[in-house]
Design an enzyme around this catalytic site. Structure first.
Site, PDB file in Angstrom:
ATOM      1  N   ASP A 198     -11.439  32.981  24.952  1.00  0.00           N
ATOM      2  CA  ASP A 198     -10.653  34.515  24.038  1.00  0.00           C
ATOM      3  C   ASP A 198     -11.307  34.993  23.054  1.00  0.00           C
ATOM      4  O   ASP A 198     -10.419  34.971  22.228  1.00  0.00           O
ATOM      5  CB  ASP A 198      -9.717  33.793  24.983  1.00  0.00           C
ATOM      6  N   TYR A 221      -7.213  47.153  25.183  1.00  0.00           N
ATOM      7  CA  TYR A 221      -6.769  47.805  24.563  1.00  0.00           C
ATOM      8  C   TYR A 221      -5.612  47.232  23.183  1.00  0.00           C
ATOM      9  O   TYR A 221      -4.744  48.042  22.294  1.00  0.00           O
ATOM     10  CB  TYR A 221      -5.152  47.274  25.572  1.00  0.00           C
ATOM     11  N   LYS A 222      -6.744  46.156  22.345  1.00  0.00           N
ATOM     12  CA  LYS A 222      -5.812  46.110  20.874  1.00  0.00           C
ATOM     13  C   LYS A 222      -6.947  46.457  19.940  1.00  0.00           C
ATOM     14  O   LYS A 222      -6.942  47.781  20.355  1.00  0.00           O
ATOM     15  CB  LYS A 222      -5.621  44.992  21.104  1.00  0.00           C
ATOM     16  N   ARG A 370       3.757  39.307  11.634  1.00  0.00           N
ATOM     17  CA  ARG A 370       2.650  39.810  12.071  1.00  0.00           C
ATOM     18  C   ARG A 370       1.955  41.029  11.632  1.00  0.00           C
ATOM     19  O   ARG A 370       2.532  42.410  11.612  1.00  0.00           O
ATOM     20  CB  ARG A 370       2.214  39.430  13.716  1.00  0.00           C
TER      21      ARG A 370
HETATM   22  C1  LIG Z   1      -3.273  40.200  25.095  1.00  0.00           C
HETATM   23  C2  LIG Z   1      -3.926  38.952  24.842  1.00  0.00           C
HETATM   24  C3  LIG Z   1      -3.572  38.839  26.602  1.00  0.00           C
HETATM   25  C4  LIG Z   1      -3.559  40.011  27.252  1.00  0.00           C
HETATM   26  O1  LIG Z   1      -3.093  39.120  28.097  1.00  0.00           O
HETATM   27  P1  LIG Z   1      -3.334  40.218  29.660  1.00  0.00           P
HETATM   28  O2  LIG Z   1      -3.522  39.995  30.866  1.00  0.00           O
HETATM   29  O3  LIG Z   1      -3.971  41.913  29.437  1.00  0.00           O
HETATM   30  O4  LIG Z   1      -1.784  40.886  29.768  1.00  0.00           O
HETATM   31  C5  LIG Z   1      -4.488  37.287  27.172  1.00  0.00           C
HETATM   32  N1  LIG Z   1      -4.772  36.668  26.134  1.00  0.00           N
HETATM   33  C6  LIG Z   1      -4.949  36.788  24.477  1.00  0.00           C
HETATM   34  C7  LIG Z   1      -5.803  36.014  24.057  1.00  0.00           C
HETATM   35  C8  LIG Z   1      -3.877  38.101  23.913  1.00  0.00           C
HETATM   36  O5  LIG Z   1      -3.838  37.784  23.119  1.00  0.00           O
END
Ligand SMILES: *Cc1c(COP(=O)(O)O)cnc(C)c1O
Length: 411
Positions: A198, A221-222, A370
């Site tokens: 991930d 979106y990050k 954070r």
């Molecule tokens: C931000 C994040 C998500 C977000 O999941 P969504 O399905 O977009 O809500 C998932 N896994 C990790 C590790 C994240 O940091």
């Protein structure tokens, strides 16, 4: 102080990425250190979305699916995103969300290892990664989830030769610590299992090298600034593309979606990891951001990220020494992403008081403050101002104000 504000301003003036900050909408008087949760909007996002609404949707209506390449957005955008994670064309598909992408990647990995019935999941992973695996294992039946903590216990978990796949995040969302992905991937694959990474807190933070992984997922979106709810991505290693089949067999992953056949047949290549109608407006803002990324040198992005995070650690440790903060992030820049986290027993009210004074970080239970440093738009002076304001909040105990104790829905 280790470094003055004027010295920071001089570093900013010499920053090779300084012109890219002008590409972003950032409210005056705000130090925005939450780009690791929701990236700031590229200025061109608004015009890009308007253009799609007025010219493409408004001008060509349903014809835009062909004329404006809407149908191919998952793969065309995937090809644009690929270099940011060290992938090539035809290896990345964009769409849906990270939670859904996890189901796609993990279910495909399980099918590639039919004799093995264990999924390794990290207790410290972002909860949705765990929840989706739990739902998937429950629906498929006959699978065991084996928990590890980061890479602690990984060798023991792999020892039985029954692990089909391992799902880990490259960068821990709480601590900002980063795994050695090449080393971990090699260990997992040597045990005959498949590695799913991930990259939510990696993509856009630095040059990712996804190439050893079997699968990878991540959100846009990050650090990638695609906009709230912008689509996620899935990477599929070329060696798996002919055989990988996931369980979300929607029509956009079909070999001939407009033949409207009654049975599912997977498309060739990574396209089979598309599921359903793309969120065209979100793709517009994401592609506007990728226009900006195309102008960013990733080696410069990484160098700046290391400089900003190191500076923040140094300044906070110097200015806040008496006030009970604990560094939760590695001091070794190789072992961290573009985030620095500190623990504090009163972390929640401390963060609320800090935000009230214009410095935006966020709080993660139980006690983590954070701070994300998006290298495209955060400056050395921002780091300086954030550290000085944090020291003030702690020294003057502004966080004791009752208003800061009530928890908001989103922390
Ligand atoms: C931000 C994040 C998500 C977000 O999941 P969504 O399905 O977009 O809500 C998932 N896994 C990790 C590790 C994240 O940091």
């Amino acid at each position: 102080m280790a470094i003055s504000r004027a010295d920071c301003a001089a570093l900013d003036a010499a920053d090779p990425l300084r012109h890219l900050r002008d590409e972003f909408v950032l409210p005056d008087g705000t130090v925005y250190l939450v780009g690791n949760s929701l990236g700031a909007p590229p200025k061109r996002a608004s015009a890009a979305v308007t253009r799609v609404v007025e010219e493409e949707w408004g001008g060509r209506l349903v014809g835009a699916w062909n004329a404006d390449g809407w149908f191919d957005l998952p793969t065309s955008t995937g090809d644009r995103l690929a270099p940011l994670i060290g992938a090539g064309p035809g290896q990345v598909v964009v769409g849906d969300t990270t939670s859904i992408a996890i189901v796609k990647a993990v279910s495909a990995a399980l099918r590639l290892r039919p004799g093995r019935r264990v999924i390794v999941s990290d207790l410290d992973n972002f909860p949705t990664d765990r929840y989706m695996v739990q739902g998937l294992a429950g629906a498929l039946g006959g699978y065991e989830i084996r928990d590890v903590r980061g890479t602690e216990g990984l060798d023991e978990a792999l020892a039985g030769g029954d692990v089909a796949c391992v799902l880990l995040s490259e960068v821990d969302y709480r601590t900002g610590n980063r795994h050695d992905t090449a080393e971990v991937t090699a260990r997992v694959q040597a045990a005959g299992a498949l590695m799913v990474w991930d990259l939510c807190h990696s993509a856009g933070a630095y040059q990712v090298d996804v190439s050893p992984a079997d699968f990878a997922v991540g959100c846009t979106y990050k650090y990638l600034n695609g906009g709230p709810g912008s689509p996620a991505f899935v990477y599929v290693h070329p060696r798996h593309q002919a055989d990988a089949e996931h369980i979300l067999t929607g029509w956009h992953g079909h070999a001939a979606p407009f033949a409207f056949e009654p049975g599912y047949r997977p498309a060739e290549g990574v396209r089979r990891f598309a599921v359903s109608t793309p969120h065209v407006l979100s793709f517009a803002s994401l592609n506007a951001s990728l226009d900006v990324w195309e102008r960013a040198d990733l080696a410069e992005v990484r160098a700046k990220s290391v400089a900003l995070t190191s500076l923040f650690i140094d300044l906070v440790e110097e200015l806040c020494a008496p006030y009970g903060l604990g560094l939760a992030t590695s001091r070794d820049p190789e072992r961290r992403g573009s985030q620095v986290s500190f623990t504090h027993p009163e972390g929640y009210p401390v963060m609320r008081a800090l935000i009230d004074r214009g410095v935006h970080g966020d709080f993660r239970a139980p006690d983590i403050l954070r701070f994300g440093f998006a290298p495209l738009y955060i400056r050395h002076v921002d780091v300086h101002d954030a550290a000085v304001t944090l020291a003030e909040v702690l020294e003057k105990e502004h966080w004791r104000d009752e208003r800061y104790r009530r928890r908001l829905a989103v922390t």
